[in-house]
Design an enzyme around this catalytic site. Structure first.
Site, PDB file in Angstrom:
ATOM      1  N   LYS A   1       3.900   6.069  18.211  1.00  0.00           N
ATOM      2  CA  LYS A   1       3.126   6.012  16.960  1.00  0.00           C
ATOM      3  C   LYS A   1       1.700   6.533  17.158  1.00  0.00           C
ATOM      4  O   LYS A   1       1.147   7.207  16.291  1.00  0.00           O
ATOM      5  CB  LYS A   1       3.089   4.567  16.430  1.00  0.00           C
TER       6      LYS A   1
ATOM      7  N   LYS B   1       0.810  -1.229   0.000  1.00  0.00           N
ATOM      8  CA  LYS B   1       0.000   0.000   0.000  1.00  0.00           C
ATOM      9  C   LYS B   1       0.845   1.282   0.000  1.00  0.00           C
ATOM     10  O   LYS B   1       0.403   2.306  -0.517  1.00  0.00           O
ATOM     11  CB  LYS B   1      -0.967  -0.004   1.188  1.00  0.00           C
TER      12      LYS B   1
ATOM     13  N   ALA C   1      -1.664   1.389  15.918  1.00  0.00           N
ATOM     14  CA  ALA C   1      -1.296   2.695  15.366  1.00  0.00           C
ATOM     15  C   ALA C   1      -0.455   2.520  14.111  1.00  0.00           C
ATOM     16  O   ALA C   1       0.368   3.378  13.768  1.00  0.00           O
ATOM     17  CB  ALA C   1      -0.539   3.512  16.421  1.00  0.00           C
ATOM     18  N   GLY C   2      -0.653   1.399  13.421  1.00  0.00           N
ATOM     19  CA  GLY C   2       0.050   1.156  12.153  1.00  0.00           C
ATOM     20  C   GLY C   2      -0.789   1.657  10.987  1.00  0.00           C
ATOM     21  O   GLY C   2      -1.708   2.478  11.157  1.00  0.00           O
ATOM     22  N   GLY C   3      -0.481   1.138   9.805  1.00  0.00           N
ATOM     23  CA  GLY C   3      -1.169   1.582   8.592  1.00  0.00           C
ATOM     24  C   GLY C   3      -2.665   1.305   8.615  1.00  0.00           C
ATOM     25  O   GLY C   3      -3.464   2.123   8.161  1.00  0.00           O
TER      26      GLY C   3
ATOM     27  N   ARG D   1       0.874  -0.390  21.791  1.00  0.00           N
ATOM     28  CA  ARG D   1       1.839  -0.890  22.777  1.00  0.00           C
ATOM     29  C   ARG D   1       2.757   0.239  23.248  1.00  0.00           C
ATOM     30  O   ARG D   1       2.973   0.441  24.423  1.00  0.00           O
ATOM     31  CB  ARG D   1       2.692  -2.008  22.157  1.00  0.00           C
TER      32      ARG D   1
HETATM   33  P1  ATR Z   1      -0.605  -2.548   9.539  1.00  0.00           P
HETATM   34  O1  ATR Z   1      -0.224  -1.766   8.314  1.00  0.00           O
HETATM   35  O2  ATR Z   1      -1.315  -3.830   9.254  1.00  0.00           O
HETATM   36  O3  ATR Z   1      -1.328  -1.704  10.533  1.00  0.00           O
HETATM   37  P2  ATR Z   1       1.884  -2.242  10.980  1.00  0.00           P
HETATM   38  O4  ATR Z   1       2.092  -0.875  10.430  1.00  0.00           O
HETATM   39  O5  ATR Z   1       3.043  -3.170  11.108  1.00  0.00           O
HETATM   40  O6  ATR Z   1       0.788  -3.046  10.147  1.00  0.00           O
HETATM   41  O7  ATR Z   1       1.206  -2.076  12.409  1.00  0.00           O
HETATM   42  C1  ATR Z   1       0.856  -3.159  13.185  1.00  0.00           C
HETATM   43  C2  ATR Z   1       0.154  -2.670  14.445  1.00  0.00           C
HETATM   44  O8  ATR Z   1      -0.197  -3.807  15.231  1.00  0.00           O
HETATM   45  C3  ATR Z   1       1.018  -1.774  15.327  1.00  0.00           C
HETATM   46  O9  ATR Z   1       0.182  -0.846  15.979  1.00  0.00           O
HETATM   47  C4  ATR Z   1       1.612  -2.799  16.311  1.00  0.00           C
HETATM   48  O10 ATR Z   1       2.010  -2.245  17.536  1.00  0.00           O
HETATM   49  P3  ATR Z   1       3.490  -1.580  17.741  1.00  0.00           P
HETATM   50  O11 ATR Z   1       3.472  -0.247  17.083  1.00  0.00           O
HETATM   51  O12 ATR Z   1       3.628  -1.518  19.207  1.00  0.00           O
HETATM   52  O13 ATR Z   1       4.448  -2.554  17.085  1.00  0.00           O
HETATM   53  C5  ATR Z   1       0.405  -3.683  16.513  1.00  0.00           C
HETATM   54  N1  ATR Z   1       0.693  -5.058  17.001  1.00  0.00           N
HETATM   55  C6  ATR Z   1       1.270  -6.066  16.313  1.00  0.00           C
HETATM   56  N2  ATR Z   1       1.292  -7.204  17.057  1.00  0.00           N
HETATM   57  C7  ATR Z   1       0.711  -6.899  18.254  1.00  0.00           C
HETATM   58  C8  ATR Z   1       0.428  -7.621  19.440  1.00  0.00           C
HETATM   59  N3  ATR Z   1       0.741  -8.915  19.555  1.00  0.00           N
HETATM   60  N4  ATR Z   1      -0.182  -6.982  20.455  1.00  0.00           N
HETATM   61  C9  ATR Z   1      -0.512  -5.674  20.336  1.00  0.00           C
HETATM   62  N5  ATR Z   1      -0.275  -4.927  19.245  1.00  0.00           N
HETATM   63  C10 ATR Z   1       0.334  -5.521  18.214  1.00  0.00           C
END
Ligand code: ATR
Length: 302
Positions: A172, A83, A144-146, A168
């Protein structure tokens, strides 16, 4: 008729004479339901189109997209992990794609590539179709990811009472609060960040939420972003818990059920974001011809 070296049988426009060709690009992509969804819309609206799957190499999105459009492809959907590549590939972004920071829908017009993001609109339409009142709701967005960033704008547009973004780590989530502060102020929404750990603490999380959306990647690994202590704080009977993942009840959804909440997976969001893309490509006037909820019902029963 020659097969373009970088395209396969499913997406080479030269194999589908008389039809407009579209494709979804992702890696992996074999699981994608997008071809089924778009072919269903095409049948409902009687559109002569073909929609295939494309799996570029992880570093090969731009090359594949260039070949596709050069060969006459009309539009693409883009999923994980491309994306951001699709955003860079676009000559022109819509406002919502710019705010989302990512592109899931591409099309070509007068030789220019346009990029949009229909994910947030898809989520909102699925919530509304399920009877969720977003206006004046207290909303908790986990992650807080994409995926999280893509839905914040469309949620704020409907003026919830508050939108709390919990992650977490705060950095972000704080960044997202900053990015959307103007829109939140215009819509009079209290936009705040928390850590997931803050959700366990009644001093830091003083009320429960009407709507809790899981936009973390935790659902993919059978993990929940919420501890049992956090679950006690955030859910109340009548809360609605929405996981963007589909295909199974996630740990997050099971926790919510145990605390009296209603639940939904993200299959409706998938169908609704596809509907939005379909209407961008084929014309908004077809909105009355397609029936996303019927397509969703069919997917659920298959
Ligand atoms: P996407 O584009 O799918 O949102 P990403 O940008 O890698 O993917 O973001 C993943 C999100 O899931 C993030 O908010 C991540 O938290 P961190 O910023 O702390 O890494 C969160 N995430 C992934 N695995 C997790 C878990 N087991 N428990 C809680 N949050 C998780």
């Amino acid at each position: 008729m020659t097969l373009n070296a970088t395209l396969d049988l499913h997406t080479d426009p030269s194999f589908f004479q008389g039809k407009d060709v579209y494709a979804v690009a992702g890696n992996p992509i074999s699981h994608s339901k997008s071809p089924t969804i778009h072919q269903a819309f095409a049948e409902q609206a009687q559109q002569a189109m073909h929609y295939g799957r494309m799996q570029p190499q992880l570093d090969g999105f731009t090359k594949a997209a260039k070949s596709f459009f050069a060969a006459g492809g009309k539009g693409m959907n883009v999923t994980v992990p491309f994306k951001l590549d699709a955003k860079t590939f676009s000559d022109q972004l819509t406002d919502r794609a710019r705010l989302a920071g990512a592109v899931n829908t591409l099309w070509i017009q007068d030789g220019k590539i346009y990029g949009d993001n229909t994910d947030g609109a898809g989520l909102v339409r699925d919530l509304l179709a399920q009877g969720i009142d977003i206006h004046a709701a207290r909303i908790l967005l986990l992650g807080a990811g994409g995926a999280a960033r893509g839905v914040i704008g469309p949620l704020l547009e409907l003026s919830p009472k508050c939108l709390v973004i919990a992650n977490r780590s705060t950095a972000k989530a704080d960044e997202l609060v900053k990015l959307f502060a103007d829109l939140a102020a215009r819509k009079q929404v209290a936009l705040e960040s928390r850590t997931l750990a803050d959700l366990e603490n009644s001093q830091k999380t003083s009320h429960s939420f009407d709507l809790v959306i899981n936009a973390t990647a935790a659902g993919l690994t059978d993990d929940s972003p919420l501890s049992e202590a956090a679950v006690m704080q955030v859910f109340k009977p009548g809360s609605f818990a929405y996981d963007m993942v589909y295909g199974k009840n996630t740990a997050f959804m099971n926790q919510a059920l145990q605390h009296g909440a209603r639940i939904s997976d993200g299959l409706g969001m998938l169908v609704e974001q596809a509907a939005d893309a379909f209407l961008i490509w084929r014309g908004a006037e077809l909105a009355t011809e397609i029936n996303p909820r019927a397509v969703l019902a069919k997917l659920r029963s298959s």
